[in-house]
Design a protein around this motif. Structure first.
Motif, PDB file in Angstrom:
ATOM      1  N   SER A 127       0.863  -1.194   0.111  1.00 33.87           N
ATOM      2  CA  SER A 127       0.041  -0.012  -0.024  1.00 33.87           C
ATOM      3  C   SER A 127       0.932   1.380   0.063  1.00 33.87           C
ATOM      4  O   SER A 127       0.749   2.276  -0.623  1.00 33.87           O
ATOM      5  CB  SER A 127      -0.928  -0.015   1.130  1.00 33.87           C
ATOM      6  OG  SER A 127      -1.920  -1.047   1.280  1.00 33.87           O
ATOM      7  N   GLY A 128       2.014   1.238   0.876  1.00 30.09           N
ATOM      8  CA  GLY A 128       2.827   2.434   0.783  1.00 30.09           C
ATOM      9  C   GLY A 128       3.430   2.663  -0.545  1.00 30.09           C
ATOM     10  O   GLY A 128       3.601   3.680  -0.980  1.00 30.09           O
ATOM     11  N   GLN A 129       3.542   1.502  -1.336  1.00 28.10           N
ATOM     12  CA  GLN A 129       4.429   1.673  -2.623  1.00 28.10           C
ATOM     13  C   GLN A 129       3.417   2.264  -3.798  1.00 28.10           C
ATOM     14  O   GLN A 129       3.794   2.845  -4.459  1.00 28.10           O
ATOM     15  CB  GLN A 129       4.938   0.398  -3.089  1.00 28.10           C
ATOM     16  CG  GLN A 129       6.026  -0.458  -2.253  1.00 28.10           C
ATOM     17  CD  GLN A 129       7.381   0.784  -2.446  1.00 28.10           C
ATOM     18  OE1 GLN A 129       7.992   0.403  -3.599  1.00 28.10           O
ATOM     19  NE2 GLN A 129       7.512   1.760  -1.483  1.00 28.10           N
ATOM     20  N   LEU A 130       2.226   1.619  -3.515  1.00 24.82           N
ATOM     21  CA  LEU A 130       1.233   2.254  -4.440  1.00 24.82           C
ATOM     22  C   LEU A 130       0.647   3.634  -4.269  1.00 24.82           C
ATOM     23  O   LEU A 130       0.027   4.457  -5.223  1.00 24.82           O
ATOM     24  CB  LEU A 130      -0.008   1.161  -4.365  1.00 24.82           C
ATOM     25  CG  LEU A 130      -0.011   0.010  -5.122  1.00 24.82           C
ATOM     26  CD1 LEU A 130      -0.940  -0.939  -4.333  1.00 24.82           C
ATOM     27  CD2 LEU A 130       0.022   0.117  -6.299  1.00 24.82           C
ATOM     28  N   GLU A 131       0.909   4.056  -2.855  1.00 20.49           N
ATOM     29  CA  GLU A 131       0.086   5.319  -2.520  1.00 20.49           C
ATOM     30  C   GLU A 131       0.102   6.713  -3.326  1.00 20.49           C
ATOM     31  O   GLU A 131      -0.613   7.168  -3.600  1.00 20.49           O
ATOM     32  CB  GLU A 131       0.410   5.544  -1.117  1.00 20.49           C
ATOM     33  CG  GLU A 131      -0.470   6.760  -0.523  1.00 20.49           C
ATOM     34  CD  GLU A 131      -0.084   7.145   0.936  1.00 20.49           C
ATOM     35  OE1 GLU A 131      -1.028   7.700   1.643  1.00 20.49           O
ATOM     36  OE2 GLU A 131       0.414   6.328   1.641  1.00 20.49           O
ATOM     37  N   ASN A 132       1.297   6.757  -3.903  1.00 16.28           N
ATOM     38  CA  ASN A 132       1.554   7.939  -4.680  1.00 16.28           C
ATOM     39  C   ASN A 132       1.882   7.834  -6.170  1.00 16.28           C
ATOM     40  O   ASN A 132       2.262   8.370  -7.013  1.00 16.28           O
ATOM     41  CB  ASN A 132       2.972   8.747  -4.160  1.00 16.28           C
ATOM     42  CG  ASN A 132       2.920   9.235  -2.915  1.00 16.28           C
ATOM     43  OD1 ASN A 132       2.276   9.857  -2.486  1.00 16.28           O
ATOM     44  ND2 ASN A 132       3.981   8.869  -1.939  1.00 16.28           N
ATOM     45  N   ARG A 133       1.167   6.334  -6.743  1.00 18.58           N
ATOM     46  CA  ARG A 133       1.332   6.131  -8.078  1.00 18.58           C
ATOM     47  C   ARG A 133       0.059   6.836  -8.712  1.00 18.58           C
ATOM     48  O   ARG A 133      -1.017   7.113  -8.258  1.00 18.58           O
ATOM     49  CB  ARG A 133       1.142   4.663  -8.321  1.00 18.58           C
ATOM     50  CG  ARG A 133       2.025   3.879  -7.422  1.00 18.58           C
ATOM     51  CD  ARG A 133       3.277   3.714  -8.307  1.00 18.58           C
ATOM     52  NE  ARG A 133       3.510   3.441  -9.768  1.00 18.58           N
ATOM     53  CZ  ARG A 133       4.497   3.264 -10.785  1.00 18.58           C
ATOM     54  NH1 ARG A 133       5.433   4.014 -10.413  1.00 18.58           N
ATOM     55  NH2 ARG A 133       4.125   2.879 -11.721  1.00 18.58           N
ATOM     56  N   ASP A 134       0.186   7.416 -10.042  1.00 21.84           N
ATOM     57  CA  ASP A 134      -0.744   7.953 -10.784  1.00 21.84           C
ATOM     58  C   ASP A 134      -1.788   6.827 -11.285  1.00 21.84           C
ATOM     59  O   ASP A 134      -1.205   5.690 -11.365  1.00 21.84           O
ATOM     60  CB  ASP A 134      -0.227   8.593 -11.973  1.00 21.84           C
ATOM     61  CG  ASP A 134       0.662   9.800 -11.596  1.00 21.84           C
ATOM     62  OD1 ASP A 134       0.037  10.449 -10.615  1.00 21.84           O
ATOM     63  OD2 ASP A 134       1.547  10.404 -12.183  1.00 21.84           O
ATOM     64  N   GLY A 135      -2.961   7.266 -11.707  1.00 21.63           N
ATOM     65  CA  GLY A 135      -4.032   6.182 -12.165  1.00 21.63           C
ATOM     66  C   GLY A 135      -4.534   5.206 -11.041  1.00 21.63           C
ATOM     67  O   GLY A 135      -4.512   5.648  -9.885  1.00 21.63           O
ATOM     68  N   ARG A 136      -4.899   4.262 -11.690  1.00 23.72           N
ATOM     69  CA  ARG A 136      -5.501   3.266 -10.674  1.00 23.72           C
ATOM     70  C   ARG A 136      -4.699   2.419 -10.025  1.00 23.72           C
ATOM     71  O   ARG A 136      -3.644   1.995 -10.677  1.00 23.72           O
ATOM     72  CB  ARG A 136      -6.489   2.230 -11.480  1.00 23.72           C
ATOM     73  CG  ARG A 136      -7.752   3.130 -12.315  1.00 23.72           C
ATOM     74  CD  ARG A 136      -8.496   1.980 -13.036  1.00 23.72           C
ATOM     75  NE  ARG A 136      -7.924   1.809 -14.302  1.00 23.72           N
ATOM     76  CZ  ARG A 136      -8.271   0.796 -15.061  1.00 23.72           C
ATOM     77  NH1 ARG A 136      -8.975  -0.086 -14.907  1.00 23.72           N
ATOM     78  NH2 ARG A 136      -7.489   0.877 -16.539  1.00 23.72           N
TER      79      ARG A 136
END
Length: 304
Positions: free
Chosen positions: A161-170
């Protein structure tokens, strides 16, 4: 105090679980995005709806939909989490074969900006590959996996979740596992909260080679179902082989027919508040039943 094992060559610093629980994570909410999937009574995706067919409620207050995308082309960031606990050892080869086919289908049919990151988890969590469109290094990592020891499922969700948090899009989390958690430092609630803070949709692929309840982790299966429902995802429960391939096919079908609904909350938001979201589909084909999936809510601001 146990550390998560991470691939330091990828520049990711090891995180102590106790420190993670003390970290101050704040999310300032302006535009609230709601990735939504609609199925008909037969379970088939419904991809032809219009903005006027949807109503979004924030804490039971109807909202004006500011952004609407049908079959949204927003790029996917997929965190692929593979259970490598001891109980999976005999099935890993078959899972890896299906996952490889899933990767190639995802990259062949999707947005050119779609990416996948690979994590494995047993008694520790390992990040093997950062987000990439190149299937080859992920496949090389997949073929190094082997079953060992316990299951730190909640730690893996918290970390991804921490790795996904600042990703663009879905932001999507696909978890291939055969059951529940045995060795995590964080609990179920912390894992779910982290996924909701990251606005991540969880899709567990629950591999169930045992058809009856005896020998299965029914409690773990229930927890996975709750994680999926809380984030707007869905649990697939295939056996190995053709059924597992079919589950990944249905997953891609879901990802290609999602709607994006977004709104600016009409009410003042207070700190550390969990706001509940409800999406309804109305005025369509009298007598038809539509199943709508989306995350159950979001945190306006949260410290933990």
């Amino acid at each position: 105090m146990r550390r998560w094992l991470l691939n330091l060559s990828l520049g990711f610093t090891a995180v102590v679980a106790a420190q993670a629980q003390q970290a101050d994570i704040r999310v300032d909410v302006n535009l609230v995005r709601v990735v939504t999937t609609v199925k008909n009574a037969a379970g088939d995706p419904v991809g032809s709806l219009s903005k006027s067919d949807f109503t979004v409620f924030d804490n039971n207050v109807p909202q004006e939909i500011a952004v609407f995308e049908r079959h949204t082309e927003q790029p996917l960031s997929v965190a692929l989490l593979i259970d490598t606990s001891g109980s999976t050892a005999k099935d890993l080869k078959y899972e890896v074969d299906s996952i490889s086919r899933f990767l190639h289908a995802l990259f062949a049919e999707g947005n050119v900006k779609d990416t996948v990151a690979l994590f494995s988890f047993n008694y520790e969590v390992v990040k093997h590959n950062y987000f990439t469109r190149n299937a080859a290094p992920i496949e090389r990592s997949l073929h190094t996996l082997h079953g060992e020891a316990g299951t730190s499922l909640y730690d893996a969700i918290y970390l991804a979740s921490g790795q996904l948090e600042n990703r663009d899009g879905r932001r999507i989390m696909v978890i291939v596992t055969d059951g529940g958690d045995t060795t995590s430092s964080v609990d179920f609630h912390a894992a779910l909260e982290a996924a909701q803070l990251a606005d991540s949709v969880i899709y567990p692929i629950l591999v169930v080679p045992i058809a009856n309840d005896a020998g299965r982790n029914v409690g773990g299966e229930h927890a996975l179902t709750t994680l999926a429902l809380g984030t707007g995802g869905h649990v697939f429960a295939p056996t190995l082989g053709v059924e597992l391939d079919r589950a990944f096919t249905h997953l891609i079908e879901d990802l290609r027919t999602q709607y994006l609904l977004a709104y600016y909350p009409s009410q003042r938001l207070s700190d550390s508040e969990f706001r509940r979201i409800r999406v309804t589909v109305g005025g369509l084909q009298t007598g038809s039943t539509f199943k709508v999936r989306h995350r159950t809510g979001y945190y306006t601001s949260k410290s933990h």
